[in-house]
Design an enzyme around this catalytic site. Structure first.
Site, PDB file in Angstrom:
ATOM      1  N   GLU A 103       0.852  -1.214  -0.050  1.00 52.38           N
ATOM      2  CA  GLU A 103       0.073  -0.076   0.207  1.00 52.38           C
ATOM      3  C   GLU A 103       0.913   1.158   0.049  1.00 52.38           C
ATOM      4  OE1 GLU A 103      -2.700  -0.531   3.290  1.00 52.38           O
ATOM      5  OE2 GLU A 103      -3.652  -2.114   2.400  1.00 52.38           O
ATOM      6  N   HIS A 134      -7.736   1.528   1.632  1.00 50.62           N
ATOM      7  CA  HIS A 134      -7.683   0.907   2.969  1.00 50.62           C
ATOM      8  C   HIS A 134      -8.138   2.090   3.918  1.00 50.62           C
ATOM      9  CE1 HIS A 134      -5.351  -1.625   5.992  1.00 50.62           C
ATOM     10  NE2 HIS A 134      -6.280  -1.343   6.390  1.00 50.62           N
ATOM     11  N   ILE A 135      -9.699   2.151   3.797  1.00 51.06           N
ATOM     12  CA  ILE A 135     -10.408   3.090   4.633  1.00 51.06           C
ATOM     13  C   ILE A 135     -11.748   2.368   5.228  1.00 51.06           C
ATOM     14  CG2 ILE A 135      -9.975   5.245   3.505  1.00 51.06           C
ATOM     15  CD1 ILE A 135     -12.852   3.401   2.194  1.00 51.06           C
ATOM     16  N   GLY A 182     -12.096   0.983   8.026  1.00 46.96           N
ATOM     17  CA  GLY A 182     -12.459   1.490   9.267  1.00 46.96           C
ATOM     18  C   GLY A 182     -12.255   3.139   9.334  1.00 46.96           C
TER      19      GLY A 182
HETATM   20  P1  NAI Z   1     -10.363 -10.728  15.000  1.00 49.14           P
HETATM   21  O1  NAI Z   1      -8.921 -11.102  15.218  1.00 49.14           O
HETATM   22  O2  NAI Z   1     -11.480 -10.401  15.747  1.00 49.14           O
HETATM   23  O3  NAI Z   1     -10.951 -11.862  13.838  1.00 49.14           O
HETATM   24  C1  NAI Z   1     -10.211 -12.694  13.003  1.00 49.14           C
HETATM   25  C2  NAI Z   1     -10.739 -14.306  13.037  1.00 49.14           C
HETATM   26  O4  NAI Z   1     -10.356 -14.798  12.031  1.00 49.14           O
HETATM   27  C3  NAI Z   1     -10.487 -14.874  14.227  1.00 49.14           C
HETATM   28  O5  NAI Z   1     -11.708 -15.307  14.709  1.00 49.14           O
HETATM   29  C4  NAI Z   1      -9.467 -15.894  13.745  1.00 49.14           C
HETATM   30  O6  NAI Z   1      -9.674 -17.175  14.490  1.00 49.14           O
HETATM   31  C5  NAI Z   1      -9.746 -16.123  12.152  1.00 49.14           C
HETATM   32  N1  NAI Z   1      -8.735 -16.552  11.400  1.00 49.14           N
HETATM   33  C6  NAI Z   1      -7.588 -16.273  11.318  1.00 49.14           C
HETATM   34  N2  NAI Z   1      -6.947 -17.073  10.617  1.00 49.14           N
HETATM   35  C7  NAI Z   1      -7.674 -17.796  10.052  1.00 49.14           C
HETATM   36  C8  NAI Z   1      -7.881 -18.843   9.092  1.00 49.14           C
HETATM   37  N3  NAI Z   1      -6.712 -19.032   8.262  1.00 49.14           N
HETATM   38  N4  NAI Z   1      -8.850 -19.294   8.546  1.00 49.14           N
HETATM   39  C9  NAI Z   1      -9.887 -19.106   9.416  1.00 49.14           C
HETATM   40  N5  NAI Z   1     -10.187 -18.533  10.427  1.00 49.14           N
HETATM   41  C10 NAI Z   1      -9.078 -17.622  10.659  1.00 49.14           C
HETATM   42  O7  NAI Z   1     -10.245  -9.636  13.942  1.00 49.14           O
HETATM   43  P2  NAI Z   1     -11.243  -8.437  13.437  1.00 49.14           P
HETATM   44  O8  NAI Z   1     -10.927  -7.288  14.396  1.00 49.14           O
HETATM   45  O9  NAI Z   1     -12.424  -9.011  13.122  1.00 49.14           O
HETATM   46  O10 NAI Z   1     -10.738  -8.124  12.181  1.00 49.14           O
HETATM   47  C11 NAI Z   1     -10.638  -8.749  10.996  1.00 49.14           C
HETATM   48  C12 NAI Z   1      -9.789  -8.506  10.055  1.00 49.14           C
HETATM   49  O11 NAI Z   1      -9.980  -7.100   9.459  1.00 49.14           O
HETATM   50  C13 NAI Z   1      -8.093  -8.310  10.333  1.00 49.14           C
HETATM   51  O12 NAI Z   1      -7.216  -8.746   9.389  1.00 49.14           O
HETATM   52  C14 NAI Z   1      -7.896  -6.744  10.373  1.00 49.14           C
HETATM   53  O13 NAI Z   1      -6.593  -6.349  10.333  1.00 49.14           O
HETATM   54  C15 NAI Z   1      -8.858  -6.111   9.245  1.00 49.14           C
HETATM   55  N6  NAI Z   1      -9.493  -4.705   9.396  1.00 49.14           N
HETATM   56  C16 NAI Z   1      -9.321  -3.985   8.379  1.00 49.14           C
HETATM   57  C17 NAI Z   1     -10.012  -2.754   8.412  1.00 49.14           C
HETATM   58  C18 NAI Z   1      -9.717  -1.811   7.054  1.00 49.14           C
HETATM   59  O14 NAI Z   1      -9.635  -0.676   7.220  1.00 49.14           O
HETATM   60  N7  NAI Z   1      -9.999  -2.269   5.952  1.00 49.14           N
HETATM   61  C19 NAI Z   1     -10.115  -1.992   9.549  1.00 49.14           C
HETATM   62  C20 NAI Z   1     -10.296  -3.091  10.619  1.00 49.14           C
HETATM   63  C21 NAI Z   1      -9.809  -4.257  10.399  1.00 49.14           C
END
Ligand code: NAI
Length: 630
Positions: free
Chosen positions: A490, A513-514, A516
């Site tokens: 990015e 990347h917005i 959130g």
């Molecule tokens: P979280 O940690 O609460 O949930 C992630 C889930 O994915 C967990 O339940 C974990 O067990 C599961 N997981 C991990 N690897 C896996 C795999 N290979 N197969 C199956 N399940 C798997 O995270 P949260 O807060 O829900 O965030 C999710 C994603 O969103 C993260 O990658 C975070 O970086 C991203 N994100 C992106 C944003 C954006 O601006 N686009 C803003 C906030 C978060």
């Protein structure tokens, strides 16, 4: 209490954040059409009072004439003042109760509104020295007791003289009349109180500047609820963290320096030397070199989700707790995902692009409702689970797959394998975390398992999807619509070009990347992180810390709390307890948690301890940091 110390405290702008007469003016003049002109006259009278061209008595008289206050106004005023008690006074309510015989409020204001406010803090009625109004039968203020020395210049000193106090007198106030007490030879010390207003003329005369009551209590060893005045804790906030965060930490009494931009490594290495709490967003790199300079640093608040910008291992070794805001933007990501899947399943991107080129392509072909469609959520964490609830409310059938055992919300159905999810879903959305092993988690093989015409979303992390495979599957029609918010690489800044194989593809939404990034999320973060930091500083609690063993601690009553951070090697707990036993100290509560790098031990003791105990605990081998609370 050392029996012969007396504290003389001013009311306006010291005990309360405001000048009571200003608030009274607002109340009395609220319906008065001449309000602005009267307020100007009042300000003029105040100035004349300050420069000495008007005596205090004349100034009170004139202000009463202009406002014509009534008893009913005073009721409002008292309520308002009760809500405007200075933060550090509120924090130290115990002090007033415990030392009620040694605290006096001495003010040129009026007893009628001062007494109800300060007695709620345990201050004795008879220790309030102030002016008194005179009322007529209807309750209107018609004057004041002109015999009272406090209605005349230098009246504070005169009143204190009359008290004939046997001991040291310390004056705390923001005004020149408070300094005059010291000047008259009646006080041992004058603390210029600057929490609400800082007047240069007063500050230059002070024996000591007190940015809060904590400071005065600390200097006099009288603090009961905190061990160290917050104003002595320097907080550096970078990258324009949300103003709500700045307000929260200021209200807590920290000395705060905030900047809209970040600092580079060298600048930060210099600046960090004096800093106890650092607040950053995603750009500031907190490297091992920065941390090596950070001897006073207790905590880092990452006012964002990710903590990759911080060398967490180095922070842990240094005993610096790191906090972030992992859930504050969950809702924002979920809303965008919902919006995007609806736009894509209706083929809006292509239709909109055509419209911009002047092409009217009215047709229902390839357009669907999301209602009744199967949504496959991969990663059922914070975001995945919340999306599940909202999508169901839209009438979608939710399937999910997660590595961990996760409770199905609503009617969502858990898939045992990824294949099971991919082969059934009309919409596939990725919400796994960014761990390294998830690199290229969705590639050629996984796209092959998806249904033809699938809608595909990635708002998680860029490296999780094989972009080349995604491109091919968009071009060959397997993926009918796609929304991508995150990329393996990015751009570092808005000036850098975005380069990607995904540019120019049909029915493809690309966003920078917005997912959130909303103002609500920023505000949530601004509210959340200071709470975690203050909990850590005030109680030692590390719940939700990224790098410290997580301990949620009970609030402490009538005890001291010793916080010991050490390398995780065997035997430290025993050594701590040996030191305490050697000094005959009884432990009322003890909490230990370790992670692979450090051990975190909290010990609550109910006895006064001497400096030797602290020395003993600090000198235990492998100690990283030690501090005492309360
Ligand atoms: P979280 O940690 O609460 O949930 C992630 C889930 O994915 C967990 O339940 C974990 O067990 C599961 N997981 C991990 N690897 C896996 C795999 N290979 N197969 C199956 N399940 C798997 O995270 P949260 O807060 O829900 O965030 C999710 C994603 O969103 C993260 O990658 C975070 O970086 C991203 N994100 C992106 C944003 C954006 O601006 N686009 C803003 C906030 C978060």
């Amino acid at each position: 209490m050392i029996p012969n110390k007396y504290f003389i405290i001013d009311f306006d702008s010291t005990f309360t954040k405001v000048e009571a007469f200003d608030v009274l003016a607002e109340i009395c003049l609220s319906d008065n059409p001449e309000r602005e002109s009267i307020q100007r006259q009042i300000a003029e009278i105040t100035n004349q009072g300050m420069d000495g061209s008007l005596s205090l008595r004349e100034s009170i008289e004139k202000r009463i004439q202009l406002l014509s206050p009534h008893k009913r106004h005073l009721g409002h005023l008292i309520e308002k003042l009760k809500s405007l008690v200075t933060d550090s006074f509120q924090r130290n309510k115990d002090f007033f109760n415990t030392h009620k015989d040694h605290v006096f409020i001495v003010s040129n204001g009026f007893r009628e509104f001062i007494e109800p406010v300060v007695t709620e803090f345990g201050i004795k009625k008879e220790n309030v020295l102030a002016n008194e109004f005179r009322f007529d039968d209807s309750g209107k203020v018609i004057g004041f007791d002109t015999e009272n020395p406090l209605s005349a210049n230098n009246g504070k000193a005169e009143q204190i003289k009359k008290l004939n106090l046997d001991g040291d007198i310390y004056v705390i106030g923001d005004g020149y009349t408070d300094y005059e007490i010291k000047h008259s030879g009646l006080a041992n010390k004058f603390y210029a109180f600057t929490e609400n207003i800082e007047r240069e003329r007063v500050v230059t005369k002070a024996d000591h500047i007190a940015p809060s009551l904590d400071e005065v209590l600390y200097l006099n060893k009288l603090n009961t609820n905190i061990s160290y005045p917050k104003n002595r804790i320097n907080m550096l906030l970078l990258e324009g963290v949300h103003p709500v965060a700045i307000e929260l930490v200021k209200a807590e009494g920290f000395t705060v320096e905030s900047y809209p931009a970040g600092l580079d490594e060298d600048e930060l290495c210099e600046k960090i030397k004096n800093v106890s709490v650092l607040g950053i967003r995603s750009k500031t790199q907190v490297t091992a070199k920065v941390l090596a300079n950070a001897d006073r640093l207790m905590a880092i608040g990452a006012f964002c989700i990710g903590t990759n910008q911080i060398d967490l291992a180095a922070a842990t070794k240094k005993g610096v707790a790191v906090f972030n805001a992992p859930f504050s933007n969950t809702r924002s990501v979920v809303e965008l995902a919902i919006a995007e899947m609806i736009m894509l399943i209706r083929n809006i991107v292509d239709k909109s692009n055509k419209m911009h080129k002047g092409q009217w392509d009215k047709s229902a072909k390839g357009s669907f409702e999301v209602r009744g469609k199967k949504l496959g959520i991969i990663g059922y964490g914070n975001i995945g689970a919340q999306l599940s609830v909202l999508a169901e409310n839209l009438g979608m059938k939710v399937l999910y797959y997660d590595k961990e055992e996760k409770l199905a919300l609503g009617n969502a159905v858990k898939c045992k394998t990824l294949k099971e999810l991919l082969s059934q879903s009309d919409v596939v959305t990725l919400h796994v975390d960014g761990r390294e092993s998830n690199a290229n988690f969705i590639g050629v093989h996984e796209f092959a398992l998806m249904k033809k015409g699938v809608i595909f979303l990635n708002l998680s992390r860029g490296h999780i999807v094989d972009v080349k495979a995604l491109r091919e599957n968009i071009l060959n029609g397997k993926v009918a619509g796609c929304a991508i918010d995150v990329y393996p690489y990015e751009p570092i800044s808005n000036d850098e070009e975005f380069v990607s194989e995904l540019r120019g593809l049909p029915n493809t939404i690309l966003s920078p990347h917005i997912g959130g990034s909303t103002l609500e999320a920023q505000e949530n973060i601004g509210n959340f992180v200071p709470g975690k930091i203050m909990d850590y500083i005030n109680t030692g609690s590390t719940s939700n810390s990224v790098n410290f063993p997580n301990l949620t601690l009970p609030t402490l009553e009538n005890a001291h709390r010793l916080i010991h951070i050490h390398d995780n090697v065997p035997g430290i707990l025993a050594k701590i307890n040996n030191v305490l036993a050697a000094h005959g100290i009884n432990i009322v509560g003890q909490y230990l948690k370790t992670n692979e790098h450090i051990g975190y031990v909290i010990t609550d003791i109910n006895k006064e301890y001497d400096k030797e105990v602290i020395k003993g605990l600090r000198s235990i081998e492998h100690t990283i940091k030690f501090r005492v609370l309360y």
